[in-house]
Scaffold this motif. Structure first.
Motif, PDB file in Angstrom:
ATOM      1  N   LEU A  46     -31.705  -4.852  17.625  1.00 60.41           N
ATOM      2  CA  LEU A  46     -31.424  -4.262  18.926  1.00 60.41           C
ATOM      3  C   LEU A  46     -31.373  -5.334  20.007  1.00 60.41           C
ATOM      4  O   LEU A  46     -30.466  -5.331  20.858  1.00 60.41           O
ATOM      5  CB  LEU A  46     -32.485  -3.218  19.260  1.00 60.41           C
ATOM      6  N   PHE A  47     -32.318  -6.265  19.980  1.00 62.16           N
ATOM      7  CA  PHE A  47     -32.313  -7.373  20.932  1.00 62.16           C
ATOM      8  C   PHE A  47     -31.008  -8.161  20.829  1.00 62.16           C
ATOM      9  O   PHE A  47     -30.401  -8.536  21.838  1.00 62.16           O
ATOM     10  CB  PHE A  47     -33.498  -8.299  20.646  1.00 62.16           C
ATOM     11  N   ASN A  48     -30.582  -8.436  19.603  1.00 57.11           N
ATOM     12  CA  ASN A  48     -29.372  -9.214  19.390  1.00 57.11           C
ATOM     13  C   ASN A  48     -28.148  -8.503  19.957  1.00 57.11           C
ATOM     14  O   ASN A  48     -27.253  -9.141  20.548  1.00 57.11           O
ATOM     15  CB  ASN A  48     -29.184  -9.472  17.895  1.00 57.11           C
ATOM     16  N   LEU A  49     -28.100  -7.192  19.825  1.00 60.79           N
ATOM     17  CA  LEU A  49     -26.987  -6.426  20.373  1.00 60.79           C
ATOM     18  C   LEU A  49     -26.979  -6.475  21.902  1.00 60.79           C
ATOM     19  O   LEU A  49     -25.923  -6.652  22.525  1.00 60.79           O
ATOM     20  CB  LEU A  49     -27.062  -4.974  19.905  1.00 60.79           C
ATOM     21  N   ILE A  50     -28.152  -6.331  22.507  1.00 60.26           N
ATOM     22  CA  ILE A  50     -28.232  -6.352  23.968  1.00 60.26           C
ATOM     23  C   ILE A  50     -27.774  -7.690  24.519  1.00 60.26           C
ATOM     24  O   ILE A  50     -27.052  -7.761  25.521  1.00 60.26           O
ATOM     25  CB  ILE A  50     -29.666  -6.049  24.432  1.00 60.26           C
ATOM     26  N   ALA A  51     -28.181  -8.773  23.854  1.00 60.94           N
ATOM     27  CA  ALA A  51     -27.861 -10.123  24.338  1.00 60.94           C
ATOM     28  C   ALA A  51     -26.455 -10.582  23.962  1.00 60.94           C
ATOM     29  O   ALA A  51     -26.048 -11.676  24.356  1.00 60.94           O
ATOM     30  CB  ALA A  51     -28.887 -11.114  23.800  1.00 60.94           C
ATOM     31  N   ASN A  57     -21.961  -0.733  16.036  1.00 61.11           N
ATOM     32  CA  ASN A  57     -20.892   0.061  15.435  1.00 61.11           C
ATOM     33  C   ASN A  57     -20.540   1.265  16.294  1.00 61.11           C
ATOM     34  O   ASN A  57     -19.422   1.798  16.207  1.00 61.11           O
ATOM     35  CB  ASN A  57     -21.314   0.532  14.041  1.00 61.11           C
ATOM     36  N   ALA A  58     -21.476   1.701  17.102  1.00 59.71           N
ATOM     37  CA  ALA A  58     -21.237   2.802  18.029  1.00 59.71           C
ATOM     38  C   ALA A  58     -22.227   2.686  19.173  1.00 59.71           C
ATOM     39  O   ALA A  58     -23.293   2.085  19.038  1.00 59.71           O
ATOM     40  CB  ALA A  58     -21.385   4.150  17.328  1.00 59.71           C
ATOM     41  N   GLY A  59     -21.846   3.261  20.327  1.00 58.47           N
ATOM     42  CA  GLY A  59     -22.735   3.267  21.469  1.00 58.47           C
ATOM     43  C   GLY A  59     -22.307   2.323  22.575  1.00 58.47           C
ATOM     44  O   GLY A  59     -21.321   1.587  22.442  1.00 58.47           O
ATOM     45  N   ARG A  60     -23.071   2.343  23.646  1.00 57.76           N
ATOM     46  CA  ARG A  60     -22.747   1.580  24.850  1.00 57.76           C
ATOM     47  C   ARG A  60     -24.018   0.973  25.426  1.00 57.76           C
ATOM     48  O   ARG A  60     -25.093   1.583  25.391  1.00 57.76           O
ATOM     49  CB  ARG A  60     -22.091   2.524  25.874  1.00 57.76           C
ATOM     50  N   ILE A  61     -23.878  -0.239  25.973  1.00 55.09           N
ATOM     51  CA  ILE A  61     -24.983  -0.936  26.633  1.00 55.09           C
ATOM     52  C   ILE A  61     -24.555  -1.266  28.058  1.00 55.09           C
ATOM     53  O   ILE A  61     -23.505  -1.898  28.263  1.00 55.09           O
ATOM     54  CB  ILE A  61     -25.355  -2.232  25.891  1.00 55.09           C
ATOM     55  N   ASP A  62     -25.348  -0.851  29.032  1.00 50.85           N
ATOM     56  CA  ASP A  62     -25.058  -1.119  30.445  1.00 50.85           C
ATOM     57  C   ASP A  62     -26.149  -1.990  31.052  1.00 50.85           C
ATOM     58  O   ASP A  62     -27.338  -1.812  30.760  1.00 50.85           O
ATOM     59  CB  ASP A  62     -24.989   0.178  31.244  1.00 50.85           C
ATOM     60  N   LEU A  63     -25.738  -2.907  31.905  1.00 48.82           N
ATOM     61  CA  LEU A  63     -26.657  -3.719  32.706  1.00 48.82           C
ATOM     62  C   LEU A  63     -26.386  -3.403  34.160  1.00 48.82           C
ATOM     63  O   LEU A  63     -25.303  -3.696  34.677  1.00 48.82           O
ATOM     64  CB  LEU A  63     -26.432  -5.213  32.419  1.00 48.82           C
ATOM     65  N   PHE A  64     -27.331  -2.723  34.811  1.00 53.01           N
ATOM     66  CA  PHE A  64     -27.177  -2.263  36.190  1.00 53.01           C
ATOM     67  C   PHE A  64     -25.855  -1.512  36.375  1.00 53.01           C
ATOM     68  O   PHE A  64     -25.108  -1.746  37.327  1.00 53.01           O
ATOM     69  CB  PHE A  64     -27.294  -3.430  37.170  1.00 53.01           C
ATOM     70  N   GLY A  65     -25.563  -0.624  35.435  1.00 57.18           N
ATOM     71  CA  GLY A  65     -24.409   0.257  35.555  1.00 57.18           C
ATOM     72  C   GLY A  65     -23.096  -0.305  35.070  1.00 57.18           C
ATOM     73  O   GLY A  65     -22.102   0.416  34.997  1.00 57.18           O
ATOM     74  N   ALA A  66     -23.047  -1.590  34.727  1.00 56.05           N
ATOM     75  CA  ALA A  66     -21.816  -2.218  34.235  1.00 56.05           C
ATOM     76  C   ALA A  66     -21.915  -2.427  32.729  1.00 56.05           C
ATOM     77  O   ALA A  66     -22.921  -2.950  32.241  1.00 56.05           O
ATOM     78  CB  ALA A  66     -21.582  -3.556  34.930  1.00 56.05           C
ATOM     79  N   GLU A  67     -20.893  -2.018  32.006  1.00 57.40           N
ATOM     80  CA  GLU A  67     -20.947  -2.120  30.557  1.00 57.40           C
ATOM     81  C   GLU A  67     -20.888  -3.572  30.093  1.00 57.40           C
ATOM     82  O   GLU A  67     -20.061  -4.365  30.565  1.00 57.40           O
ATOM     83  CB  GLU A  67     -19.803  -1.344  29.910  1.00 57.40           C
ATOM     84  N   ILE A  68     -21.778  -3.933  29.168  1.00 59.71           N
ATOM     85  CA  ILE A  68     -21.796  -5.284  28.605  1.00 59.71           C
ATOM     86  C   ILE A  68     -21.673  -5.254  27.082  1.00 59.71           C
ATOM     87  O   ILE A  68     -21.834  -6.284  26.432  1.00 59.71           O
ATOM     88  CB  ILE A  68     -23.087  -6.036  29.001  1.00 59.71           C
ATOM     89  N   THR A  69     -21.352  -4.085  26.525  1.00 58.12           N
ATOM     90  CA  THR A  69     -21.397  -3.888  25.079  1.00 58.12           C
ATOM     91  C   THR A  69     -20.639  -4.953  24.307  1.00 58.12           C
ATOM     92  O   THR A  69     -21.101  -5.430  23.268  1.00 58.12           O
ATOM     93  CB  THR A  69     -20.821  -2.502  24.710  1.00 58.12           C
ATOM     94  N   ARG A  70     -19.467  -5.342  24.795  1.00 55.03           N
ATOM     95  CA  ARG A  70     -18.615  -6.245  24.033  1.00 55.03           C
ATOM     96  C   ARG A  70     -18.447  -7.614  24.685  1.00 55.03           C
ATOM     97  O   ARG A  70     -17.552  -8.373  24.331  1.00 55.03           O
ATOM     98  CB  ARG A  70     -17.246  -5.598  23.796  1.00 55.03           C
TER      99      ARG A  70
END
Length: 250
Positions: A46-51, A57-70
């Motif tokens: 999970l840490f590796n995905l956030i950084a 494979n699915a889902g979304r990661i946001d940093l202060f409302g802005a997507e950083i997933t990819r």
């Protein structure tokens, strides 16, 4: 309030093996949040995905409302998120101070003449000196980082993240490999230096977790089974049975 860090339905597979199974998590600005769970629960993944080290494979990661997933790791770092690893990642042949100066340069918006700023920038030097004092390494200013003790290198790791201007920090087992005295100093250092910043940490030392965290989430078999204050997590029977143990806190 927009969360500092938000995960929505994060899934990760390696081949046919499901590591993360729909992780949802919201961490508020300035919150110090601990992620705990047994070995193999998926915490490091999970840490590796956030950084940005891998993609879900699915889902979304946001940093202060802005997507950083990819986004790539460097792009995520420029947005104000810094990660420390279980093993230290300092420049061993540079001095302690120059390690911090390198990090402080990242906080400067104009990077077109980085070599000149590195050779003599009052702004960079002042930022590095401030962090040097904050992490308690002023007396080690001129020594090579590779000669520091393990605990000192972890302190420098934290300093590098701070000097780079990160507002959100990911700390991966910050007290691992330390004796009780070193761990106690590190816990106090983290408490002092992360005030006002958002912190997500993975840690197996429950003393560190309960001393630092405002909230705790428990990851078991790729799912978050509980999230709450330290008191609520300590009292949660599901958590005690799955991870902390029936005798914890008694």
């Amino acid at each position: 309030m927009i969360p500092a860090l938000a995960l929505y339905g994060i899934e990760k597979r390696f081949g046919s093996t499901r590591i993360l199974r729909g992780v949802d998590l919201a961490i508020q600005p300035g919150e110090r949040h601990a992620l705990i769970g047994p070995n193999g629960a998926g915490k490091s993944t999970l840490f590796n995905l956030i950084a940005g080290g891998a993609r879900p494979n699915a889902g979304r990661i946001d940093l202060f409302g802005a997507e950083i997933t990819r986004l790539a790791p460097a792009a995520i770092t420029r947005r104000g998120l810094a990660r420390s690893f279980q093993s230290t990642s300092v420049f061993t042949r540079l001095s302690v101070f120059d390690n911090l100066r390198c990090a402080a340069m990242l906080a400067e918006r104009d990077r077109t003449r980085w070599w000149q700023r590195f050779s003599g920038s009052p702004t960079v030097d002042a930022r590095a000196a401030q962090v040097l004092d904050a992490v308690g390494l002023t007396e080690r200013r001129h020594v090579q980082a590779g000669t520091l003790s393990y605990a000192e290198q972890r302190a420098l790791d934290l300093g590098i993240a701070l000097a780079g201007g990160a507002h959100t920090l990911l700390l991966d087992e910050p007290t691992a490999g330390m004796n009780r005295a070193e761990a106690a100093r590190t816990i106090e250092l983290i408490r002092e230096t992360t005030a006002g910043r958002t912190l997500l940490m993975v840690e197996h030392d429950m003393d560190a977790v309960f001393a630092i965290a405002d909230r705790i989430s428990v990851l078991v078999q790729g799912r978050i089974i509980a999230s709450g204050t330290p008191a609520a997590i300590r009292a949660d029977e599901t958590v005690r049975a799955a991870y902390l143990g029936e005798g914890f806190g008694t």
